[in-house]
Design a protein around this motif. Sequence first.
Motif, short mmCIF file in Angstrom:
data_model
loop_
_atom_site.label_atom_id
_atom_site.label_comp_id
_atom_site.label_asym_id
_atom_site.label_seq_id
_atom_site.Cartn_x
_atom_site.Cartn_y
_atom_site.Cartn_z
N HIS A 112 4.19 19.62 -19.92
CA HIS A 112 3.78 20.73 -20.79
C HIS A 112 2.30 20.97 -20.54
O HIS A 112 1.47 20.07 -20.73
CB HIS A 112 4.04 20.34 -22.25
N HIS A 113 1.99 22.21 -20.12
CA HIS A 113 0.61 22.55 -19.77
C HIS A 113 -0.38 22.27 -20.92
O HIS A 113 -1.48 21.75 -20.70
CB HIS A 113 0.57 24.04 -19.40
N MET A 114 0.03 22.57 -22.17
CA MET A 114 -0.89 22.37 -23.29
C MET A 114 -1.03 20.89 -23.63
O MET A 114 -2.07 20.46 -24.12
CB MET A 114 -0.44 23.17 -24.53
N GLY A 116 -1.13 18.72 -21.31
CA GLY A 116 -2.13 18.39 -20.29
C GLY A 116 -3.53 18.67 -20.81
O GLY A 116 -4.41 17.79 -20.78
N HIS A 117 -3.75 19.89 -21.35
CA HIS A 117 -5.07 20.22 -21.90
C HIS A 117 -5.46 19.22 -23.01
O HIS A 117 -6.59 18.75 -23.07
CB HIS A 117 -5.06 21.62 -22.51
N LEU A 118 -4.49 18.95 -23.86
CA LEU A 118 -4.74 18.10 -25.03
C LEU A 118 -5.13 16.67 -24.65
O LEU A 118 -5.93 16.03 -25.33
CB LEU A 118 -3.44 18.13 -25.83
N VAL A 137 -8.00 25.52 -27.27
CA VAL A 137 -8.43 26.92 -27.19
C VAL A 137 -8.39 27.38 -25.74
O VAL A 137 -9.28 27.08 -24.96
CB VAL A 137 -9.84 27.13 -27.78
N SER A 138 -7.32 28.11 -25.40
CA SER A 138 -7.18 28.56 -24.02
C SER A 138 -6.93 30.07 -24.01
O SER A 138 -7.11 30.75 -25.02
CB SER A 138 -6.04 27.81 -23.35
N GLY A 139 -6.50 30.57 -22.84
CA GLY A 139 -6.23 32.00 -22.74
C GLY A 139 -4.95 32.39 -23.47
O GLY A 139 -4.81 33.52 -23.94
N THR A 301 -10.98 24.08 -18.14
CA THR A 301 -10.15 25.18 -17.64
C THR A 301 -8.99 24.56 -16.85
O THR A 301 -8.94 23.34 -16.65
CB THR A 301 -11.01 26.11 -16.75
N ASP A 302 -8.07 25.42 -16.39
CA ASP A 302 -6.86 24.90 -15.75
C ASP A 302 -7.18 24.01 -14.55
O ASP A 302 -8.07 24.33 -13.76
CB ASP A 302 -5.96 26.07 -15.33
N ASN A 303 -6.45 22.93 -14.43
CA ASN A 303 -6.67 21.96 -13.35
C ASN A 303 -5.41 21.09 -13.21
O ASN A 303 -4.54 21.12 -14.09
CB ASN A 303 -7.89 21.09 -13.70
ZN ZN Z 1 -4.59 26.24 -19.44
#
Ligand code: ZN
Length: 341
Positions: A112-114, A116-118, A137-139, A301-303
């Motif tokens: 899950h992309h979020m 990942g961010h988390l 807080v993303s796009g 940012t995305d990575n």
């Molecule tokens: Zn993202």
Amino acid sequence: MPELVLGVETSCDETAAAIYAAGQGVVAHALHSQVDEHAVYGGVVPELASRDHVRKLPGLVAEVLSRAGLSRSDIDGVAWTRGPGLPGALMVGAGFARALAWAAGVPAIGVHHMEGHLLAPLLESPPPAMPFVALLVSGGHTQLVHVADVGRYRVLGESVDDAAGEAFDKTARLLGLPYPGGPAIASLAAQGRPGCIELPRPMTKRPGLDFSFSGLKTAVLHCVRKRDADEQVYADIAYAFQEAIVDTLIIKSHRALQHTGCQRLVVAGGVGANTRLRERLDQEAAGEGFAVHYPRLEYCTDNAAMIAYTGYLRLSAGGGEDLDFSVRPRWPLAELPVPSR
Ligand code: ZN
Ligand code: KG4
């Protein structure tokens, strides 16, 4: 237990690959941004995004393997972004990662992309201890999440309309600034004067932890229409807009900490790269006695580092998938399983 996990990220307009090694952390990561390709259209064109992922992903994977001094046969697992994101773009990463894993005879896992961010702030040292409150807080997302452990997430509040990053991007367009709007507004705001323009702090006067940012964009539109398109006025608007977003995020984050009794706030996602947000949050944290953690800028940012790491954690907990797979362009964080350990 996997030792080396390759991660690939293709959910939107960044193509990325990374390798996470147990006990060492991220040993290589590489990224290609499609920003220039989409800039002429003022936003991401899904079909162009998918085609560019096809072109760039194999080269990026070869690059991280070579930088880490590894070959494909050294990899113990492959993590790929399953969602949320653009369906076609996700399919590129899914197909590539699954084929690679199948050929190497190792497990693959859709991340899950979020999530990942988390979890990206945990790549820093020292990592924040759990539980914490995450401001994502993303796009595409603006959420406050209570994180008790990996996979144990409770969404406390979220945007009922535009995400914070989306508001930056749409407002930038109103001001004639390029995509992505966040960095463009941030640099114009540096020339803006405080106190010239007042914008609302949406939904802060009523209780609750939800956000609404679409009205802010409309307020900016009124300002633009009311005044002559003078460069200084645009900088003043950018300043006022950034302050309004930052204030709103801080007010709600603080409220979430009080509500949960947590002492730690973790900020993640593209808007988390905003210097003014970091500056103001650091002041607030020092004044109010809580700790605030951020990932380094390149992991905000995305990575793919965050995808490799999340995949590593989930594969270590026994996750993995059979040959039947699907992407999840819409995927609520709350639907993630708690890993069994
Ligand atoms: Zn993202
Ligand atoms: O997390 P991210 O790279 O991709 C998504 O998962 O959406 O976030 C991208 C968003 C964009 O809306 C972009 O304008 C915003 O993050 N952004 C920023 C900054 N850098 C990127 N917003 C404010 N200030 C920044 N410095």
